[in-house]
Design a protein around this motif. Structure first.
Motif, PDB file in Angstrom:
ATOM      1  N   ALA A   1      73.416  56.335  36.131  1.00 37.15           N
ATOM      2  CA  ALA A   1      74.762  56.292  36.701  1.00 37.15           C
ATOM      3  C   ALA A   1      74.746  56.127  38.208  1.00 37.15           C
ATOM      4  CB  ALA A   1      75.525  57.561  36.334  1.00 37.15           C
ATOM      5  N   HIS A   2      75.581  55.213  38.655  1.00 34.82           N
ATOM      6  CA  HIS A   2      75.865  55.049  40.078  1.00 34.82           C
ATOM      7  C   HIS A   2      77.073  55.931  40.358  1.00 34.82           C
ATOM      8  CE1 HIS A   2      76.342  53.309  43.990  1.00 34.82           C
ATOM      9  NE2 HIS A   2      77.550  52.843  43.699  1.00 34.82           N
ATOM     10  N   ALA A   3      76.858  56.995  41.130  1.00 37.94           N
ATOM     11  CA  ALA A   3      77.920  57.973  41.386  1.00 37.94           C
ATOM     12  C   ALA A   3      78.008  58.258  42.884  1.00 37.94           C
ATOM     13  CB  ALA A   3      77.640  59.250  40.592  1.00 37.94           C
ATOM     14  N   PRO A   4      78.626  57.341  43.646  1.00 37.77           N
ATOM     15  CA  PRO A   4      78.619  57.469  45.097  1.00 37.77           C
ATOM     16  C   PRO A   4      79.670  58.396  45.711  1.00 37.77           C
ATOM     17  CG  PRO A   4      79.740  55.459  44.485  1.00 37.77           C
ATOM     18  CD  PRO A   4      79.224  56.081  43.205  1.00 37.77           C
ATOM     19  N   SER A   5      80.604  58.871  44.915  1.00 37.80           N
ATOM     20  CA  SER A   5      81.684  59.698  45.470  1.00 37.80           C
ATOM     21  C   SER A   5      81.747  61.039  44.742  1.00 37.80           C
ATOM     22  CB  SER A   5      83.032  58.983  45.310  1.00 37.80           C
ATOM     23  OG  SER A   5      83.386  58.929  43.934  1.00 37.80           O
TER      24      SER A   5
ATOM     25  N   ASP B   1      65.688  56.600  23.678  1.00 42.22           N
ATOM     26  CA  ASP B   1      66.192  56.324  22.328  1.00 42.22           C
ATOM     27  C   ASP B   1      67.645  55.864  22.354  1.00 42.22           C
ATOM     28  OD1 ASP B   1      63.862  57.134  20.648  1.00 42.22           O
ATOM     29  OD2 ASP B   1      64.201  59.046  21.670  1.00 42.22           O
ATOM     30  N   ALA B   2      68.332  56.135  23.457  1.00 42.74           N
ATOM     31  CA  ALA B   2      69.711  55.680  23.661  1.00 42.74           C
ATOM     32  C   ALA B   2      70.010  55.798  25.147  1.00 42.74           C
ATOM     33  CB  ALA B   2      70.703  56.511  22.855  1.00 42.74           C
ATOM     34  N   ILE B   3      71.000  55.030  25.596  1.00 40.88           N
ATOM     35  CA  ILE B   3      71.331  54.987  27.020  1.00 40.88           C
ATOM     36  C   ILE B   3      72.840  55.002  27.218  1.00 40.88           C
ATOM     37  CG2 ILE B   3      71.277  53.503  29.092  1.00 40.88           C
ATOM     38  CD1 ILE B   3      68.545  52.611  28.348  1.00 40.88           C
ATOM     39  N   ILE B   4      73.248  55.693  28.272  1.00 40.76           N
ATOM     40  CA  ILE B   4      74.614  55.609  28.784  1.00 40.76           C
ATOM     41  C   ILE B   4      74.496  55.083  30.212  1.00 40.76           C
ATOM     42  CG2 ILE B   4      76.723  56.836  29.421  1.00 40.76           C
ATOM     43  CD1 ILE B   4      75.953  58.993  27.349  1.00 40.76           C
ATOM     44  N   VAL B   5      75.192  54.001  30.510  1.00 43.25           N
ATOM     45  CA  VAL B   5      75.214  53.436  31.854  1.00 43.25           C
ATOM     46  C   VAL B   5      76.571  53.744  32.469  1.00 43.25           C
ATOM     47  CG1 VAL B   5      75.121  51.310  33.235  1.00 43.25           C
ATOM     48  CG2 VAL B   5      73.614  51.573  31.240  1.00 43.25           C
TER      49      VAL B   5
ATOM     50  N   PHE C   1      73.457  51.927  23.038  1.00 47.81           N
ATOM     51  CA  PHE C   1      73.953  52.256  24.375  1.00 47.81           C
ATOM     52  C   PHE C   1      75.468  52.220  24.383  1.00 47.81           C
ATOM     53  CE2 PHE C   1      74.924  47.871  24.773  1.00 47.81           C
ATOM     54  CZ  PHE C   1      75.757  47.719  25.863  1.00 47.81           C
ATOM     55  N   THR C   2      75.994  52.796  25.435  1.00 46.23           N
ATOM     56  CA  THR C   2      77.393  52.640  25.791  1.00 46.23           C
ATOM     57  C   THR C   2      77.465  52.710  27.301  1.00 46.23           C
ATOM     58  OG1 THR C   2      79.675  53.265  25.287  1.00 46.23           O
ATOM     59  CG2 THR C   2      78.124  55.064  25.690  1.00 46.23           C
ATOM     60  N   PHE C   3      78.663  52.538  27.845  1.00 41.50           N
ATOM     61  CA  PHE C   3      78.804  52.619  29.290  1.00 41.50           C
ATOM     62  C   PHE C   3      80.199  53.073  29.655  1.00 41.50           C
ATOM     63  CE2 PHE C   3      79.810  48.254  28.118  1.00 41.50           C
ATOM     64  CZ  PHE C   3      80.898  47.907  28.903  1.00 41.50           C
ATOM     65  N   TYR C   4      80.291  53.529  30.892  1.00 40.38           N
ATOM     66  CA  TYR C   4      81.595  53.897  31.421  1.00 40.38           C
ATOM     67  C   TYR C   4      81.741  53.296  32.816  1.00 40.38           C
ATOM     68  CZ  TYR C   4      79.305  57.669  34.090  1.00 40.38           C
ATOM     69  OH  TYR C   4      78.509  58.388  34.952  1.00 40.38           O
ATOM     70  N   VAL C   5      82.985  52.996  33.174  1.00 37.47           N
ATOM     71  CA  VAL C   5      83.289  52.338  34.437  1.00 37.47           C
ATOM     72  C   VAL C   5      84.398  53.119  35.139  1.00 37.47           C
ATOM     73  CG1 VAL C   5      84.126  50.222  35.545  1.00 37.47           C
ATOM     74  CG2 VAL C   5      82.695  50.074  33.471  1.00 37.47           C
ATOM     75  N   ARG C   6      84.161  53.453  36.381  1.00 35.99           N
ATOM     76  CA  ARG C   6      85.231  54.007  37.221  1.00 35.99           C
ATOM     77  C   ARG C   6      85.844  52.818  37.949  1.00 35.99           C
ATOM     78  NH1 ARG C   6      89.298  54.923  38.679  1.00 35.99           N
ATOM     79  NH2 ARG C   6      89.914  56.182  40.455  1.00 35.99           N
ATOM     80  N   ALA C   7      86.985  52.383  37.439  1.00 33.77           N
ATOM     81  CA  ALA C   7      87.606  51.138  37.894  1.00 33.77           C
ATOM     82  C   ALA C   7      88.863  51.420  38.702  1.00 33.77           C
ATOM     83  CB  ALA C   7      87.958  50.261  36.694  1.00 33.77           C
ATOM     84  N   GLY C   8      88.880  50.936  39.912  1.00 35.05           N
ATOM     85  CA  GLY C   8      90.087  51.037  40.721  1.00 35.05           C
ATOM     86  C   GLY C   8      91.162  50.087  40.225  1.00 35.05           C
ATOM     87  N   HIS C   9      90.720  48.990  39.590  1.00 35.72           N
ATOM     88  CA  HIS C   9      91.658  48.010  39.044  1.00 35.72           C
ATOM     89  C   HIS C   9      91.594  48.078  37.516  1.00 35.72           C
ATOM     90  CE1 HIS C   9      92.582  46.591  43.015  1.00 35.72           C
ATOM     91  NE2 HIS C   9      91.291  46.440  43.269  1.00 35.72           N
ATOM     92  N   ASP C  10      91.212  46.979  36.866  1.00 34.01           N
ATOM     93  CA  ASP C  10      91.250  47.002  35.400  1.00 34.01           C
ATOM     94  C   ASP C  10      89.875  47.082  34.737  1.00 34.01           C
ATOM     95  OD1 ASP C  10      90.245  44.435  35.671  1.00 34.01           O
ATOM     96  OD2 ASP C  10      91.967  43.451  34.748  1.00 34.01           O
TER      97      ASP C  10
END
Length: 153
Positions: A8-12, A53-57, A90-99
């Protein structure tokens, strides 16, 4: 013991809270046979991915695309991982300011090339930060870890 890798990229402060919620969900006390590892994109090496064995991005949306450090992760690890973990859940999550659609499309394109298997719908947290994002992240982490432990993924 199975390995769940969270990259995870978590800059804030808010994205760090989201990452911690993912980790908390994945580390639920009732899940006993899953080791949870969390790395920043720059700390992640192909061996880390190939041994999972599994990843969350997790990433932020930057200028309608994934964060540069997340893209760097894929640039560095793509070929060393190609054909070594086909079908990796895998799955992923996005912190999106827009869409978040550009980020989602880019991650799905890259992971399709890697032949990873998206096992849970991506979580796109759009707009202004909301505390419900934390509950959604915790649920995502718990779901992935529980599914991995149960052998569903």
């Amino acid at each position: 013991m199975k390995r769940l890798l969270i990259i995870a990229h978590a800059p804030s402060a808010n994205t760090q809270k989201m990452l911690q919620a993912i980790i908390n969900g994945a580390s639920h006390p009732e899940i006993e046979n899953v080791e949870v590892f969390s790395l920043a994109p720059l700390e992640t090496h192909p061996e880390d991915i190939n041994s999972a064995d599994a990843i969350i991005v997790g990433t932020t949306e930057n200028l309608g695309y994934m964060a540069g450090l997340t893209k760097d992760l894929f640039d560095r690890c793509y070929y060393p991982c190609l054909d070594k973990n086909e079908g990796l859940p895998f799955t992923f999550y996005v912190r999106a300011g827009h869409d978040g659609t550009g980020t989602q499309r880019a991650i799905e394109s890259i992971t399709t090339g890697l032949r990873w298997r998206l096992v849970q719908a991506p979580l796109i947290c759009k707009g202004d930060f909301q505390t419900e994002f934390l509950d959604q992240c915790e649920e995502l982490g718990l779901s992935m870890a529980a599914s991995l432990e149960a052998g569903i993924i």
